[in-house]
Design a protein around this motif. Sequence first.
Motif, PDB file in Angstrom:
ATOM      1  N   ALA A   1      -5.774  -0.350  -2.819  1.00 32.03           N
ATOM      2  CA  ALA A   1      -4.589  -0.365  -3.677  1.00 32.03           C
ATOM      3  C   ALA A   1      -3.697   0.838  -3.410  1.00 32.03           C
ATOM      4  O   ALA A   1      -2.464   0.730  -3.419  1.00 32.03           O
ATOM      5  N   LEU A   2      -4.304   1.985  -3.150  1.00 32.44           N
ATOM      6  CA  LEU A   2      -3.538   3.203  -2.858  1.00 32.44           C
ATOM      7  C   LEU A   2      -2.704   3.029  -1.590  1.00 32.44           C
ATOM      8  O   LEU A   2      -1.499   3.325  -1.566  1.00 32.44           O
ATOM      9  N   VAL A   3      -3.340   2.549  -0.539  1.00 33.26           N
ATOM     10  CA  VAL A   3      -2.637   2.370   0.734  1.00 33.26           C
ATOM     11  C   VAL A   3      -1.540   1.316   0.607  1.00 33.26           C
ATOM     12  O   VAL A   3      -0.416   1.496   1.096  1.00 33.26           O
ATOM     13  N   LEU A   4      -1.820   0.222  -0.085  1.00 39.71           N
ATOM     14  CA  LEU A   4      -0.828  -0.832  -0.253  1.00 39.71           C
ATOM     15  C   LEU A   4       0.324  -0.376  -1.145  1.00 39.71           C
ATOM     16  O   LEU A   4       1.493  -0.716  -0.899  1.00 39.71           O
ATOM     17  N   GLY A   5       0.005   0.398  -2.172  1.00 37.50           N
ATOM     18  CA  GLY A   5       1.055   0.923  -3.035  1.00 37.50           C
ATOM     19  C   GLY A   5       1.992   1.839  -2.280  1.00 37.50           C
ATOM     20  O   GLY A   5       3.217   1.789  -2.452  1.00 37.50           O
ATOM     21  N   ARG A   6       1.428   2.683  -1.435  1.00 31.93           N
ATOM     22  CA  ARG A   6       2.244   3.597  -0.639  1.00 31.93           C
ATOM     23  C   ARG A   6       3.059   2.841   0.418  1.00 31.93           C
ATOM     24  O   ARG A   6       4.083   3.342   0.882  1.00 31.93           O
ATOM     25  N   ALA A   7       2.602   1.641   0.783  1.00 30.59           N
ATOM     26  CA  ALA A   7       3.351   0.809   1.730  1.00 30.59           C
ATOM     27  C   ALA A   7       4.382  -0.057   1.011  1.00 30.59           C
ATOM     28  O   ALA A   7       5.008  -0.921   1.638  1.00 30.59           O
ATOM     29  N   ARG A   8       4.519   0.144  -0.295  1.00 27.55           N
ATOM     30  CA  ARG A   8       5.505  -0.545  -1.129  1.00 27.55           C
ATOM     31  C   ARG A   8       5.245  -2.039  -1.208  1.00 27.55           C
ATOM     32  O   ARG A   8       6.180  -2.852  -1.314  1.00 27.55           O
ATOM     33  N   LYS A   9       3.964  -2.404  -1.192  1.00 24.18           N
ATOM     34  CA  LYS A   9       3.577  -3.794  -1.394  1.00 24.18           C
ATOM     35  C   LYS A   9       3.197  -4.002  -2.858  1.00 24.18           C
ATOM     36  O   LYS A   9       2.614  -3.114  -3.492  1.00 24.18           O
ATOM     37  N   SER A  10       3.513  -5.174  -3.389  1.00 26.08           N
ATOM     38  CA  SER A  10       3.147  -5.475  -4.779  1.00 26.08           C
ATOM     39  C   SER A  10       1.677  -5.881  -4.819  1.00 26.08           C
ATOM     40  O   SER A  10       1.237  -6.763  -4.080  1.00 26.08           O
ATOM     41  N   VAL A  11       0.943  -5.196  -5.688  1.00 27.85           N
ATOM     42  CA  VAL A  11      -0.518  -5.319  -5.701  1.00 27.85           C
ATOM     43  C   VAL A  11      -1.002  -5.514  -7.134  1.00 27.85           C
ATOM     44  O   VAL A  11      -0.505  -4.867  -8.060  1.00 27.85           O
ATOM     45  N   VAL A  12      -1.982  -6.375  -7.316  1.00 27.02           N
ATOM     46  CA  VAL A  12      -2.699  -6.456  -8.585  1.00 27.02           C
ATOM     47  C   VAL A  12      -4.167  -6.164  -8.304  1.00 27.02           C
ATOM     48  O   VAL A  12      -4.777  -6.758  -7.411  1.00 27.02           O
ATOM     49  N   LEU A  13      -4.708  -5.210  -9.042  1.00 24.25           N
ATOM     50  CA  LEU A  13      -6.100  -4.789  -8.884  1.00 24.25           C
ATOM     51  C   LEU A  13      -6.883  -5.330 -10.066  1.00 24.25           C
ATOM     52  O   LEU A  13      -6.661  -4.946 -11.213  1.00 24.25           O
ATOM     53  N   LEU A  14      -7.809  -6.238  -9.803  1.00 24.54           N
ATOM     54  CA  LEU A  14      -8.593  -6.882 -10.852  1.00 24.54           C
ATOM     55  C   LEU A  14      -9.991  -6.280 -10.871  1.00 24.54           C
ATOM     56  O   LEU A  14     -10.679  -6.257  -9.846  1.00 24.54           O
ATOM     57  N   ASP A  15     -10.410  -5.810 -12.040  1.00 29.72           N
ATOM     58  CA  ASP A  15     -11.669  -5.066 -12.126  1.00 29.72           C
ATOM     59  C   ASP A  15     -12.295  -5.286 -13.496  1.00 29.72           C
ATOM     60  O   ASP A  15     -11.612  -5.199 -14.523  1.00 29.72           O
ATOM     61  N   ASN A  16     -13.614  -5.562 -13.519  1.00 27.94           N
ATOM     62  CA  ASN A  16     -14.306  -5.769 -14.793  1.00 27.94           C
ATOM     63  C   ASN A  16     -15.008  -4.513 -15.301  1.00 27.94           C
ATOM     64  O   ASN A  16     -15.781  -4.565 -16.262  1.00 27.94           O
ATOM     65  N   SER A  17     -14.768  -3.363 -14.644  1.00 31.04           N
ATOM     66  CA  SER A  17     -15.276  -2.057 -15.097  1.00 31.04           C
ATOM     67  C   SER A  17     -16.794  -2.021 -15.239  1.00 31.04           C
ATOM     68  O   SER A  17     -17.329  -1.484 -16.213  1.00 31.04           O
ATOM     69  N   GLN A  18     -17.499  -2.574 -14.253  1.00 31.06           N
ATOM     70  CA  GLN A  18     -18.956  -2.516 -14.235  1.00 31.06           C
ATOM     71  C   GLN A  18     -19.427  -2.021 -12.872  1.00 31.06           C
ATOM     72  O   GLN A  18     -20.047  -2.760 -12.107  1.00 31.06           O
ATOM     73  N   PRO A  19     -19.156  -0.753 -12.537  1.00 30.52           N
ATOM     74  CA  PRO A  19     -19.517  -0.236 -11.214  1.00 30.52           C
ATOM     75  C   PRO A  19     -21.022  -0.115 -11.035  1.00 30.52           C
ATOM     76  O   PRO A  19     -21.744   0.245 -11.964  1.00 30.52           O
ATOM     77  N   ARG A  20     -21.494  -0.403  -9.809  1.00 32.36           N
ATOM     78  CA  ARG A  20     -22.931  -0.327  -9.522  1.00 32.36           C
ATOM     79  C   ARG A  20     -23.461   1.093  -9.666  1.00 32.36           C
ATOM     80  O   ARG A  20     -24.604   1.302 -10.076  1.00 32.36           O
ATOM     81  N   ASN A  21     -22.632   2.097  -9.340  1.00 35.63           N
ATOM     82  CA  ASN A  21     -23.106   3.480  -9.395  1.00 35.63           C
ATOM     83  C   ASN A  21     -22.928   4.105 -10.776  1.00 35.63           C
ATOM     84  O   ASN A  21     -23.096   5.309 -10.931  1.00 35.63           O
ATOM     85  N   GLY A  22     -22.604   3.283 -11.767  1.00 35.31           N
ATOM     86  CA  GLY A  22     -22.392   3.807 -13.114  1.00 35.31           C
ATOM     87  C   GLY A  22     -23.627   4.455 -13.723  1.00 35.31           C
ATOM     88  O   GLY A  22     -23.516   5.293 -14.621  1.00 35.31           O
ATOM     89  N   VAL A  23     -24.832   4.091 -13.245  1.00 38.73           N
ATOM     90  CA  VAL A  23     -26.058   4.637 -13.828  1.00 38.73           C
ATOM     91  C   VAL A  23     -26.383   6.025 -13.301  1.00 38.73           C
ATOM     92  O   VAL A  23     -27.178   6.754 -13.902  1.00 38.73           O
ATOM     93  N   THR A  24     -25.792   6.410 -12.181  1.00 34.07           N
ATOM     94  CA  THR A  24     -26.166   7.679 -11.568  1.00 34.07           C
ATOM     95  C   THR A  24     -25.388   8.835 -12.191  1.00 34.07           C
ATOM     96  O   THR A  24     -24.306   8.660 -12.739  1.00 34.07           O
ATOM     97  N   HIS A  25     -25.983  10.024 -12.112  1.00 33.64           N
ATOM     98  CA  HIS A  25     -25.380  11.198 -12.751  1.00 33.64           C
ATOM     99  C   HIS A  25     -24.214  11.746 -11.949  1.00 33.64           C
ATOM    100  O   HIS A  25     -23.316  12.393 -12.497  1.00 33.64           O
TER     101      HIS A  25
END
Length: 301
Positions: A19-43
Amino acid sequence: MHIYDCAIVGGGPAGLNAALVLGRARKSVVLLDNSQPRNGVTHASHGYLTQDGVTPAEFRRIAYEEVLRYPSVQHLPAEVSDIRRTDAGFSLSTSAGEPVLARKLILAAGLKEELPEIEGLQDFYGKSLFNCPFCDGWELRDQPLVVVSDNPAVFHKVKLVMGYSQDIVVCTNGYDILNTEQREKLASRGISIVETPVASFSGQNGLLERVHFTDGTSVERSGGFIDPKLLPNARFNEALDYQITENDKVITDEMGRTTATGVYAAGDSSYVMPSQLIYAAASGSKAAVAVVADLMEEEWA
């Protein structure tokens, strides 16, 4: 209805960097995320230059703050349930209700872990029991460690762990997965092998103290590594007709293009090894560059 240049499924390091690279390239982007990262359990997450030791939550906070500075990037906190190809590109069905339309699609939903069914494991996983030696071996250096795995690749993992500690017990959890040569090599290094299934882990405040076996014996350990099964968070290969490997990894070229036109994959769900934060972010960047290049060629054609 608005059609985005690209829809990104997954807001981990791969999706965010895309999304960062596409945003900087001035492309319209939608980032869909359910906020459940696999590494969420680690410190903490490690091995990412300038962010070594950052917590997963803080990494995501900083990343979203940076990505959403670009006005063409939108964040939709929703789960994608279905994706269909259309004349204009793709239509994504989400938990937010209205379908999302996009010309290109980056799959970066990552993986989910299926842990062995061992009593107490959840209390220690991400605190003193981990998956990746590169990610967390430094924190366990010179400690008495355990490696629990029913994967035939356990011998390779033990060799990696030896870079951090020489005091290792290998537990195959009831499976005969080591050949004679491997057993002899481990024995020559003073590494013991326990084939009796693991019954439970015990300790306090997330810090491992003992590994208990089904025959009533136990061994004192202060940390170690587990081999969870890694499964895709989302699979759309039947609807989109892209190819996957035998272990469900999405097959891509070096820039993240799948075998289906207009579909790209990045991060842990693509055929990228090893499974680390910095590799995932880099693959997201490459997939975004490929999207920009392909959109440009289409426009010029």
